[in-house]
Motif scaffolding. Structure first.
Motif, short mmCIF file in Angstrom:
data_model
loop_
_atom_site.label_atom_id
_atom_site.label_comp_id
_atom_site.label_asym_id
_atom_site.label_seq_id
_atom_site.Cartn_x
_atom_site.Cartn_y
_atom_site.Cartn_z
N VAL A 65 -2.31 -0.45 3.57
CA VAL A 65 -3.49 -0.34 2.72
C VAL A 65 -4.63 0.33 3.48
O VAL A 65 -4.63 0.36 4.71
N GLY A 121 0.83 -1.20 0.00
CA GLY A 121 0.00 0.00 0.00
C GLY A 121 0.87 1.25 0.00
O GLY A 121 1.57 1.52 0.98
N TYR A 122 0.83 2.01 -1.09
CA TYR A 122 1.72 3.17 -1.18
C TYR A 122 0.91 4.43 -1.48
O TYR A 122 1.19 5.18 -2.42
N GLN A 141 -2.88 4.27 -8.69
CA GLN A 141 -1.85 4.72 -7.76
C GLN A 141 -0.46 4.29 -8.23
O GLN A 141 0.50 5.05 -8.14
N ASP A 147 1.30 -2.35 -4.47
CA ASP A 147 0.04 -1.61 -4.33
C ASP A 147 -0.98 -2.25 -5.26
O ASP A 147 -0.66 -2.63 -6.40
N HIS A 148 -2.24 -2.39 -4.78
CA HIS A 148 -3.28 -3.06 -5.56
C HIS A 148 -4.09 -2.11 -6.43
O HIS A 148 -5.00 -2.55 -7.13
N SER A 149 -3.76 -0.81 -6.40
CA SER A 149 -4.49 0.17 -7.21
C SER A 149 -3.69 0.51 -8.47
O SER A 149 -2.61 1.09 -8.38
N VAL A 198 7.25 1.01 -7.97
CA VAL A 198 6.14 0.37 -7.26
C VAL A 198 5.61 -0.74 -8.15
O VAL A 198 5.43 -0.56 -9.36
N TYR A 253 2.62 -3.54 -9.14
CA TYR A 253 1.18 -3.76 -9.00
C TYR A 253 0.92 -5.20 -8.55
O TYR A 253 1.49 -6.15 -9.10
#
Length: 612
Positions: A480, A415-416, A443, A438-440, A454, A456
């Motif tokens: 997150v 989570g960033y 982002q 990060d799952h977004s 970063v 994914y």
């Protein structure tokens, strides 16, 4: 079979991304794909009946996974909306539809009642899938929608039991087909006993047999066998429920709730999720392909008015209930539009009613087309709701998870966003090597523009954590912004990487209690310290000295951190927790007042009377 599979996959690959780019959601994309390849458009596939029977298994899997997210205590907390909201929705909608059908057609009240009951139900698959991908399922409107759907899944049992009584051939030996389910041959009391015994067997097996077997299979370190047993549970429940005439979706949901406290819950969820997604996609395609355009072209005005009338009537009833249950206009509108369509269980009721001569095959075909078209329109209603409230365009197709991840032996950050970036900058400035997940997609793309590396991916997947350095890293920081996702990451990390120290961003107090119970290495509540500092500033503005204000903030923090651990043990017990909260507040006031009195007595700069 391979030829049809190729057509289904190709249609989905083309239609779903286009629909999501237009902000319509994947469900509408699948439905449109089904219409295009169906026998009434391009005629690439034929009759979808057999395929739909297989695809309905995706609905069963979805209810199983939802059950895994609901501990029994949380399900009990939903009893009021399930029984009150769900019961009123089915009863009022079915009654109104029955009366209207009798008035506008020449059907008997028995046929009209069967149609009213069928149309009163909504589509579990479409509602839950559409709201999940829009991030609305855990909102108040989403929670209430789920409660209504759960009641409808239960209501299918008495509805199917009622159909023989509505049959024009009811009571005659001919009304009972030779291949009728054996439970249909039993008396009503015996049917109830068999149903209760079956549900009890599912609960007992899930409680006492499933967890030991999962534990034994986990020791083999064979992931495919673990997945096979998870699928076996769902298939076995489906066969059992169908064998006794109950709803497979309801049985799967009960089994999921029973396994919600199992330590392998997240592993089961990760293993079954891909199968559920594929089968649900296949189900939506078959619904689209099953729209009988011959019937539609034969009576276009009647069916168009019926579809519009069905959606308008159900939405009106739902909006009325939303206002009665004090959801508010905006939430009530979302709740109403989400459930305004017909559902997949209507196909089951129409098929069963037709076989029992409750109404003619022509009537059954017309009702089926009305339900299918309402399901086709349903995602458009949610898209219109999002557009109206300036939310359209938020859902972008997600890329595949990164696989070429540079591992670290220092720190993994999951989570960033605004929270993770502060932690990351501090650690990076101190010379520590970071691997960031990060799952977004948005982002990840944004952060990469500024030169940050970063990756994914969902950190709750053990393979991605391992690729990020889970076996060698010293610390995992979970930053997150979703409590459930954070808990999945914590559970996965503790299971697969026990030596990894885990520090977590706690979203709220309930989340902090969960993290305390999980015994993580450390946690920080994201708004606690900033809110506390603002409170200290407020004390200064109100006239307290800087020293007194800082001292009050320090005492408050110390007291709250101690009470957090105590209250965590009482979370879930409403009465004990409520008493402890009130006692804790009294203690806090006493601590602050005693300290203020001591400080005032020792203070020589400002008289006590002035401080007051």
């Amino acid at each position: 079979m391979l030829h049809n599979a190729l057509i289904y996959l190709c249609a989905a690959i083309i239609a779903v991304p286009l629909a999501k780019r237009l902000g319509l959601g994947s469900v509408l994309g699948y439905l449109i794909a089904g219409v295009l390849i169906g026998p009434y458009a391009l005629s690439l596939v034929g009759d979808q009946t057999d395929v739909m029977h297989v695809a309905e298994f995706g609905v069963v899997m979805m209810l199983f996974l939802i059950g895994l997210e609901l501990q029994p205590a949380r399900l009990w907390a939903l009893r009021r909306p399930i029984l009150g909201l769900g019961g009123l929705q089915v009863t009022l909608t079915a009654a109104l539809l029955t009366v209207i059908t009798v008035v506008v057609s020449d059907l008997s009240w028995k046929s009209a009642l069967a149609i009213g009951l069928a149309l009163a139900l909504s589509s579990t698959a479409i509602v839950l899938q559409s709201m999940t991908e829009r991030g609305l399922l855990k909102t108040p409107a989403g929670s209430n929608s789920f409660s209504v759907l759960l009641f409808q899944d239960v209501a299918i049992i008495p509805i199917l039991a009622l159909l023989p009584l509505l049959s024009s051939a009811s009571g005659s030996p001919e009304a009972m087909t030779p291949d009728a389910n054996f439970i249909a041959r039993l008396s009503a009391p015996l049917r109830v006993m068999v149903s209760v015994a079956t549900i009890a067997a599912v609960i007992l097996a899930g409680r006492f047999l499933a967890a030991p077997v999962f534990r034994w299979l986990a020791q083999t370190d064979s992931r495919e066998i673990f997945t096979a047993f998870a699928l076996f549970i769902v298939v076995a429940i489906t066969v059992l429920m169908q064998g006794v005439g109950l709803s497979p979706a309801l049985g799967a949901f009960v089994a999921g709730v029973v396994l919600a406290d199992c330590e392998y819950r997240h592993e089961i969820e990760v293993d079954i999720e891909p199968f559920k997604g594929l089968l649900l996609g296949l189900f939506f395609i078959t619904v689209g392909a099953s729209v009988n355009f011959d019937v539609l072209l034969d009576k276009p005005l009647l069916i168009a008015l019926a579809v519009i009338g069905l959606i308008a009537l159900k939405a009106a009833v739902l909006m009325l209930l939303a206002l009665i249950f004090k959801m508010g206009v905006k939430r009530g509108l979302l709740f109403s539009l989400a459930l305004a369509q017909g559902g997949e269980f209507a196909f089951v009721i129409v098929s069963a009613a037709g076989g029992m001569n409750v109404f003619t095959p022509e009537v059954g075909q017309t009702v089926t087309v009305i339900v299918a078209l309402s399901m086709l329109i349903s995602p458009l209603l949610l898209a219109a709701y999002e557009w109206f409230f300036s939310r359209a365009g938020q859902n972008k197709p997600e890329p595949a998870a990164d696989t070429d991840i540079a591992p670290t032996d220092h720190v993994i950050i999951a989570g960033y966003g605004r929270f993770g970036q502060i932690v990351g900058r501090l650690l990076s400035a101190q010379g520590y090597r970071l691997t960031i997940l990060d799952h977004s997609p948005g982002q990840v793309e944004l952060v990469r523009r500024f030169g940050n590396k970063v990756y994914y991916g969902d950190a709750s997947r053990s393979d991605l954590l391992r690729a990020a350095g889970g076996d060698e890293a010293a610390v995992l920081i979970v930053a997150v912004d979703e409590p459930d996702r954070a808990m999945r990451i914590v559970t996965t990390a503790q299971k697969h990487f026990p030596r990894l120290k885990i520090l977590v961003r706690a979203i709220d107090r309930r989340h902090a209690y969960q993290l305390i119970a999980a015994d993580v290495a450390g946690l920080r509540r994201e708004t606690f310290h900033s809110a506390l500092e603002l409170g200290v500033d407020a004390l200064k503005v109100l006239g307290q000295t800087e020293q007194a204000a800082e001292r009050a903030g320090q005492l408050f923090e110390e007291h709250d951190e101690k009470s957090l651990r105590k209250l965590a043990k009482l979370w879930g017990d409403d009465k004990s927790y409520g008493r402890a909260i009130r006692k804790n507040l009294d203690e806090l006031r006493r601590v602050l007042q005693d300290d203020a009195g001591t400080t005032q007595a020792e203070d020589t700069e400002i008289p006590v009377s002035d401080k007051r």
